[in-house]
Design an enzyme around this catalytic site. Structure first.
Site: not given
Ligand code: DX5
Ligand code: ZN
Length: 219
Positions: A11, A36, A38, A40, A69, A71, A140, A178
């Site tokens: 990540s 990966h 992330d 957010m 991913h 979020m 998660m 993760d």
């Protein structure tokens, strides 16, 4: 003992964003197959990272599988943007999308692999009906928002339960883990039945990322 080879997905959350291309080269030469990403929004999780433009910009220089991913709250509003950015997998949170089935269909219609992620407090049983539709479940093992946290032990049992569900209902669906993945936690996660290990802080703080990837794959 399960000795199947797992996929490693470093990540970039733990990378230095000012030299992101270097970080991608390190991932590529380490033997990891995926990166990966992330995303957010500061609302679904208490942190903000980057959006589709950033992913599009780094896509051109990398042949890694892009594992996005999300979020973010109501990810259904952004599926097209993240598909167009060059993501290969798009994973949304069970807790963030009300009409999850529609969101998953949208991801698949855009030609991408579809995943659902669960925060630690969401039981895997909620996926029982939708599991046949999925390409990935991202479990998660920390509360989402930050790298460098410690794996929450009860989440390992969730992975084992999910392994059983996938074997029954969708053996091709990948189980990803993760949060808090490192030299010490990888064995128990493999025994529980993961296919993909996301690793942020442990990968980027490692003195020899290639060796670290080897350890995760072989331990
Ligand atoms: C956390 C992110 C993770 C994070 C993992 O919310 O979803 O992908 O980068 O970091 P580590 O491996 O440091 O726990
Ligand atoms: Zn993640």
């Amino acid at each position: 003992m399960d000795k199947k080879k797992i996929i490693i997905a470093p990540s970039i959350l733990s990378a230095d964003f000012s030299s992101i291309c270097e970080a991608l080269s390190v991932i590529e030469s380490s033997g990891a197959e995926w990166v990966h990403l992330d995303v957010m929004d500061g609302f679904f999780v208490p942190n903000i990272t980057f959006g589709p433009k950033f992913i599009r910009d780094i896509r051109a220089g990398s042949s890694l599988i892009f594992d996005t991913h999300l979020m973010i709250h109501q990810p259904e509003n952004f599926i097209k943007d993240f598909a167009d950015s060059g993501s290969d997998y798009i994973t949304v949170h069970y807790e963030a999308s009300l009409h999850l089935h529609r969101t998953i269909q949208e991801i698949k219609l855009s030609g991408k692999k579809a995943g659902i992620s669960l925060v630690p407090s969401t039981p895997v049983e909620v996926l029982e009906d939708i599991l046949p539709e999925l390409d990935q479940v991202l479990v998660m093992t920390v509360n989402p928002g930050f790298g460098g946290q410690t794996l929450i032990p009860f989440c390992v049992d969730k992975i084992a339960k999910l392994r059983n569900m996938c074997d029954r209902k969708n053996p091709d669906c990948k189980i990803s883990v993760d949060g808090g993945v490192n030299n010490d936690t990888i064995s128990v996660l493999k025994t529980a039945g993961i296919d993909v290990a996301v690793t942020g802080s442990a990968f980027f703080s490692s003195l020899n990322p290639t060796e670290f990837v080897k350890i995760l794959k072989n331990r």
